[in-house]
Design a protein around this motif. Sequence first.
Motif, PDB file in Angstrom:
ATOM      1  N   TYR A   4       0.883  -1.091  -0.040  1.00  0.00           N
ATOM      2  CA  TYR A   4       0.066  -0.089  -0.041  1.00  0.00           C
ATOM      3  C   TYR A   4       0.881   1.339   0.001  1.00  0.00           C
ATOM      4  CZ  TYR A   4      -3.472   3.503   1.664  1.00  0.00           C
ATOM      5  OH  TYR A   4      -4.237   4.477   1.577  1.00  0.00           O
ATOM      6  N   GLU A   5       1.732   1.240   0.966  1.00  0.00           N
ATOM      7  CA  GLU A   5       2.678   2.361   1.002  1.00  0.00           C
ATOM      8  C   GLU A   5       3.632   2.585  -0.385  1.00  0.00           C
ATOM      9  OE1 GLU A   5       3.746   2.153   5.836  1.00  0.00           O
ATOM     10  OE2 GLU A   5       4.891   1.057   4.331  1.00  0.00           O
ATOM     11  N   ILE A   6       3.925   1.527  -1.122  1.00  0.00           N
ATOM     12  CA  ILE A   6       4.694   1.500  -2.299  1.00  0.00           C
ATOM     13  C   ILE A   6       3.823   2.161  -3.219  1.00  0.00           C
ATOM     14  CG2 ILE A   6       5.571   0.109  -3.899  1.00  0.00           C
ATOM     15  CD1 ILE A   6       6.707  -1.881  -2.045  1.00  0.00           C
ATOM     16  N   THR A   7       2.859   1.669  -3.491  1.00  0.00           N
ATOM     17  CA  THR A   7       1.545   2.277  -4.217  1.00  0.00           C
ATOM     18  C   THR A   7       1.422   3.585  -4.132  1.00  0.00           C
ATOM     19  OG1 THR A   7       0.686  -0.079  -4.428  1.00  0.00           O
ATOM     20  CG2 THR A   7      -0.556   1.827  -5.388  1.00  0.00           C
ATOM     21  N   GLY A   8       1.424   4.226  -2.881  1.00  0.00           N
ATOM     22  CA  GLY A   8       1.105   5.392  -2.641  1.00  0.00           C
ATOM     23  C   GLY A   8       2.236   6.432  -3.231  1.00  0.00           C
ATOM     24  N   GLN A   9       3.454   5.742  -2.669  1.00  0.00           N
ATOM     25  CA  GLN A   9       4.869   6.580  -3.280  1.00  0.00           C
ATOM     26  C   GLN A   9       4.784   6.686  -4.745  1.00  0.00           C
ATOM     27  OE1 GLN A   9       8.399   4.885  -1.659  1.00  0.00           O
ATOM     28  NE2 GLN A   9       8.123   6.050   0.185  1.00  0.00           N
ATOM     29  N   TRP A  10       4.280   5.430  -5.714  1.00  0.00           N
ATOM     30  CA  TRP A  10       4.438   5.765  -6.846  1.00  0.00           C
ATOM     31  C   TRP A  10       3.282   6.535  -7.435  1.00  0.00           C
ATOM     32  CZ3 TRP A  10       7.510   3.835 -10.513  1.00  0.00           C
ATOM     33  CH2 TRP A  10       7.268   4.025 -11.780  1.00  0.00           C
ATOM     34  N   VAL A  11       2.206   6.744  -6.879  1.00  0.00           N
ATOM     35  CA  VAL A  11       1.143   7.499  -7.349  1.00  0.00           C
ATOM     36  C   VAL A  11       1.711   9.165  -7.163  1.00  0.00           C
ATOM     37  CG1 VAL A  11      -1.107   8.395  -6.743  1.00  0.00           C
ATOM     38  CG2 VAL A  11      -0.764   6.277  -6.967  1.00  0.00           C
ATOM     39  N   LYS A  12       2.367   9.458  -6.014  1.00  0.00           N
ATOM     40  CA  LYS A  12       3.019  10.666  -5.931  1.00  0.00           C
ATOM     41  C   LYS A  12       4.213  10.980  -6.767  1.00  0.00           C
ATOM     42  CE  LYS A  12       2.218  10.989  -0.832  1.00  0.00           C
ATOM     43  NZ  LYS A  12       2.870  10.965   0.259  1.00  0.00           N
ATOM     44  N   LEU A  13       4.938   9.969  -7.154  1.00  0.00           N
ATOM     45  CA  LEU A  13       5.995  10.085  -8.127  1.00  0.00           C
ATOM     46  C   LEU A  13       5.382  10.547  -9.502  1.00  0.00           C
ATOM     47  CD1 LEU A  13       8.642   7.575  -7.062  1.00  0.00           C
ATOM     48  CD2 LEU A  13       8.768   9.959  -6.909  1.00  0.00           C
ATOM     49  N   TYR A  14       4.258   9.603 -10.069  1.00  0.00           N
ATOM     50  CA  TYR A  14       3.715   9.833 -11.224  1.00  0.00           C
ATOM     51  C   TYR A  14       3.146  11.441 -11.269  1.00  0.00           C
ATOM     52  CZ  TYR A  14       0.384   9.249 -15.024  1.00  0.00           C
ATOM     53  OH  TYR A  14      -0.083   9.510 -16.084  1.00  0.00           O
ATOM     54  N   ASP A  15       2.390  11.771 -10.202  1.00  0.00           N
ATOM     55  CA  ASP A  15       1.761  12.939 -10.204  1.00  0.00           C
ATOM     56  C   ASP A  15       2.698  14.263 -10.146  1.00  0.00           C
ATOM     57  OD1 ASP A  15      -0.827  11.945  -9.723  1.00  0.00           O
ATOM     58  OD2 ASP A  15      -0.897  12.396  -7.353  1.00  0.00           O
ATOM     59  N   THR A  16       3.742  14.022  -9.652  1.00  0.00           N
ATOM     60  CA  THR A  16       4.906  14.968  -9.758  1.00  0.00           C
ATOM     61  C   THR A  16       5.655  14.933 -11.302  1.00  0.00           C
ATOM     62  OG1 THR A  16       5.678  14.518  -7.357  1.00  0.00           O
ATOM     63  CG2 THR A  16       7.208  15.535  -9.000  1.00  0.00           C
ATOM     64  N   LEU A  17       5.890  13.765 -11.851  1.00  0.00           N
ATOM     65  CA  LEU A  17       6.153  13.682 -12.991  1.00  0.00           C
ATOM     66  C   LEU A  17       5.530  14.078 -14.119  1.00  0.00           C
ATOM     67  CD1 LEU A  17       8.106  10.339 -12.846  1.00  0.00           C
ATOM     68  CD2 LEU A  17       9.353  12.550 -12.914  1.00  0.00           C
ATOM     69  N   THR A  18       4.219  14.111 -13.800  1.00  0.00           N
ATOM     70  CA  THR A  18       3.415  14.693 -15.032  1.00  0.00           C
ATOM     71  C   THR A  18       2.564  15.969 -14.634  1.00  0.00           C
ATOM     72  OG1 THR A  18       1.274  13.324 -13.698  1.00  0.00           O
ATOM     73  CG2 THR A  18       2.539  12.323 -15.625  1.00  0.00           C
ATOM     74  N   ASN A  19       3.248  16.486 -13.602  1.00  0.00           N
ATOM     75  CA  ASN A  19       2.906  17.866 -13.356  1.00  0.00           C
ATOM     76  C   ASN A  19       3.791  18.862 -13.951  1.00  0.00           C
ATOM     77  OD1 ASN A  19       2.160  20.367 -12.127  1.00  0.00           O
ATOM     78  ND2 ASN A  19       2.562  19.895  -9.854  1.00  0.00           N
ATOM     79  N   GLU A  20       3.058  19.700 -14.979  1.00  0.00           N
ATOM     80  CA  GLU A  20       3.600  20.578 -15.511  1.00  0.00           C
ATOM     81  C   GLU A  20       4.366  21.835 -14.798  1.00  0.00           C
ATOM     82  OE1 GLU A  20       0.837  21.994 -18.546  1.00  0.00           O
ATOM     83  OE2 GLU A  20       0.596  20.129 -19.304  1.00  0.00           O
TER      84      GLU A  20
END
Length: 163
Positions: A4-20
């Motif tokens: 669950y924690e790994i998935t949460g970190q992955w979602v945060k990273l994805y959000d950061t990488l796709t944030n213009e």
Amino acid sequence: MTLYEITGQWVKLYDTLTNEEASPEELQAAMQAVDSVEDALAEKAHGYAAVLRNIESEVTALDTEIKRLEKMKRTRVNAIDGLKARVLGAMTAIGVRSLDAGIGKWSMRTSRAVEISDVAALPDDYKVDAEPKPCKTAIKAALERGEDVPGAVLVERDSVSLR
């Protein structure tokens, strides 16, 4: 770290990488963190795979044990039926309908059962299910009332029980 924690970190990273609006420093930090999150996920997935394989092997072993126990049960049921048939035969041969055996009392009783000789000859009123299957309860009631049901006869059978 949990899945669950790994998935949460992955979602945060994805959000950061796709944030213009993310700064170059944020993007670089997120890119560096991707490898560690992927490694953590791979390690966790490896553990899950090991547990899954163990559970699958247990299921296989349980299936084998179920088959063995079902075979053992069939053997025991056949032994019971054979023993009852021998006692029934002996009681019938000497004309005894009940017998006190010390640890139980054997008693004979006569029951009536329907034997189907030709399912196709039965009227539809005496068939159930989509596939033609005789409704033995209705057939037995009709035969006991004296009605003629083509393809069926009422037979008497003796059985024995131990109480």
